[in-house]
Design an enzyme around this catalytic site. Structure first.
Site, short mmCIF file in Angstrom:
data_model
loop_
_atom_site.label_atom_id
_atom_site.label_comp_id
_atom_site.label_asym_id
_atom_site.label_seq_id
_atom_site.Cartn_x
_atom_site.Cartn_y
_atom_site.Cartn_z
N SER A 13 35.09 13.99 121.23
CA SER A 13 35.26 15.43 121.05
C SER A 13 33.90 16.02 120.74
CB SER A 13 36.22 15.70 119.89
OG SER A 13 35.96 17.00 119.37
N HIS A 38 36.75 15.27 125.41
CA HIS A 38 37.82 15.99 124.72
C HIS A 38 37.29 17.34 124.25
CE1 HIS A 38 41.54 16.12 122.26
NE2 HIS A 38 40.78 16.72 121.34
N ASP A 40 38.07 20.88 122.31
CA ASP A 40 38.96 21.49 121.32
C ASP A 40 38.88 23.00 121.37
OD1 ASP A 40 40.12 19.22 119.90
OD2 ASP A 40 38.04 18.73 119.41
N MET A 42 40.17 26.47 120.09
CA MET A 42 40.85 27.02 118.90
C MET A 42 40.79 28.54 118.93
SD MET A 42 39.48 24.48 115.95
CE MET A 42 39.27 22.71 116.25
N HIS A 71 42.34 20.25 124.72
CA HIS A 71 43.31 20.32 123.63
C HIS A 71 43.40 21.77 123.17
CE1 HIS A 71 44.17 18.88 119.19
NE2 HIS A 71 45.18 19.55 119.71
N MET A 73 44.54 24.41 120.92
CA MET A 73 45.09 24.76 119.61
C MET A 73 45.17 26.29 119.59
SD MET A 73 42.97 21.91 117.51
CE MET A 73 41.91 21.66 118.91
N MET A 142 48.31 14.24 116.04
CA MET A 142 47.21 14.69 115.18
C MET A 142 47.21 13.83 113.91
SD MET A 142 45.51 17.12 116.63
CE MET A 142 44.37 17.20 115.25
N ASP A 180 44.04 11.77 117.30
CA ASP A 180 42.94 12.73 117.18
C ASP A 180 42.77 13.14 115.72
OD1 ASP A 180 41.10 14.75 117.52
OD2 ASP A 180 42.40 16.07 118.68
C1 DX5 Z 1 40.59 18.78 115.15
C2 DX5 Z 1 40.27 18.43 116.57
C3 DX5 Z 1 39.65 17.10 116.75
C4 DX5 Z 1 38.35 16.90 116.03
C5 DX5 Z 1 38.14 15.44 115.80
O1 DX5 Z 1 41.33 19.94 115.12
O2 DX5 Z 1 41.44 18.47 117.37
O3 DX5 Z 1 39.53 16.76 118.13
O4 DX5 Z 1 37.25 17.43 116.70
O5 DX5 Z 1 36.98 15.29 115.04
P1 DX5 Z 1 36.80 14.04 114.06
O6 DX5 Z 1 36.84 12.81 114.91
O7 DX5 Z 1 35.47 14.29 113.44
O8 DX5 Z 1 37.93 14.08 113.06
ZN ZN Z 2 41.31 17.62 119.49
#
Ligand code: DX5
Ligand code: ZN
Length: 227
Positions: A13, A38, A40, A42, A71, A73, A142, A180
């Site tokens: 990620s 990956h 993220d 948000m 992903h 969110m 998660m 994740d």
């Molecule tokens: C959190 C994300 C993850 C995050 C993982 O909301 O979905 O993908 O970036 O990061 P680490 O591996 O540092 O927990």
């Molecule tokens: Zn993620």
């Protein structure tokens, strides 16, 4: 291979990467043997943080040929599936908590030519996924509350991964199980033994301590310890 004989994939990620040198970070992950990137997304509503949208996905698409594991969110993600597919997403994962008509949303993702993923927050029961499992390519458990990188792995999630893999073996045996949040060399093997075969790692890969290649090697060494 994990315990069901599924290939294990590493999905870095980019959340903790240096966004000023993002192309370099992506290339390093690609050359270091990552299987997916990956991403993220948000929205500041579903989670208390805002990251990036389709423009950045398109930028990443231009830098690597690796599958992009997006992903979302995002509240009501059905509003944005098409733009992310056009931007170059290969896998589109929506949260079961974020969409009212989950089955329809998954059909829309498949119709766009992407793999369809569902994600479950730590507090969401695996039963919330049961009816749609026959329609998914990937389930994401998660292992932290979504919103931020570098959080602590929630230990009780290992049992949830195990129970989810059992349910998936019944209803969608070919689908991948992704974890994740908070995955590091010291716990990666535990989640693999529990049944995960796609491993997201953010701060374990992009950090100040080591190069991306060295960090990926360290994770892979621990993953290969299963036989
Ligand atoms: C959190 C994300 C993850 C995050 C993982 O909301 O979905 O993908 O970036 O990061 P680490 O591996 O540092 O927990
Ligand atoms: Zn993620």
């Amino acid at each position: 291979m994990n315990t069901d004989g599924k290939a294990i994939k590493l999905a870095p990620s980019i959340l903790t990467a240096d966004f000023g040198r993002l192309a370099e970070a992506i290339r390093a992950a690609d050359e270091g043997g990552a299987d997916y990137i990956h991403l993220d997304v948000m929205d500041g509503m579903f989670v208390p943080n805002i990251t990036f949208g389709p423009v950045l996905v398109k930028t990443v698409r231009a830098v690597t040929r690796l599958p992009l594991d997006v992903h979302l969110m995002v509240e009501a993600p059905e509003r944005y599936l098409e733009v992310f597919a056009e931007a170059g997403a290969d896998i589109l994962t929506v949260h079961v908590e974020a969409t009212k008509h989950l089955h329809r949303t998954l059909q829309q993702i498949t119709a766009l030519g992407c793999k369809a993923g569902i994600a479950l927050n730590p507090s969401t029961a695996i039963e919330a996924a049961r009816e749609v499992l026959p329609f998914v390519d990937q389930v994401l458990i998660m292992t932290v509350n979504p919103g931020f990188g570098a959080q602590q792995f929630i230990e009780t999630m290992t049992g949830k991964v195990r129970r989810m893999r059992r349910l998936m073996d019944e209803l969608c045996p070919l689908a991948d199980l992704e974890v994740d949040g908070g995955i590091h060399p010291h716990n990666v093997l535990d989640v693999i033994y529990a049944g995960a075969n796609v491993i997201v790692a953010g701060s374990a890969v992009f950090n100040e301590k080591g190069s991306v290649a060295a960090n990926l090697d360290t994770l892979r060494e621990r993953m290969l310890m299963d036989a």
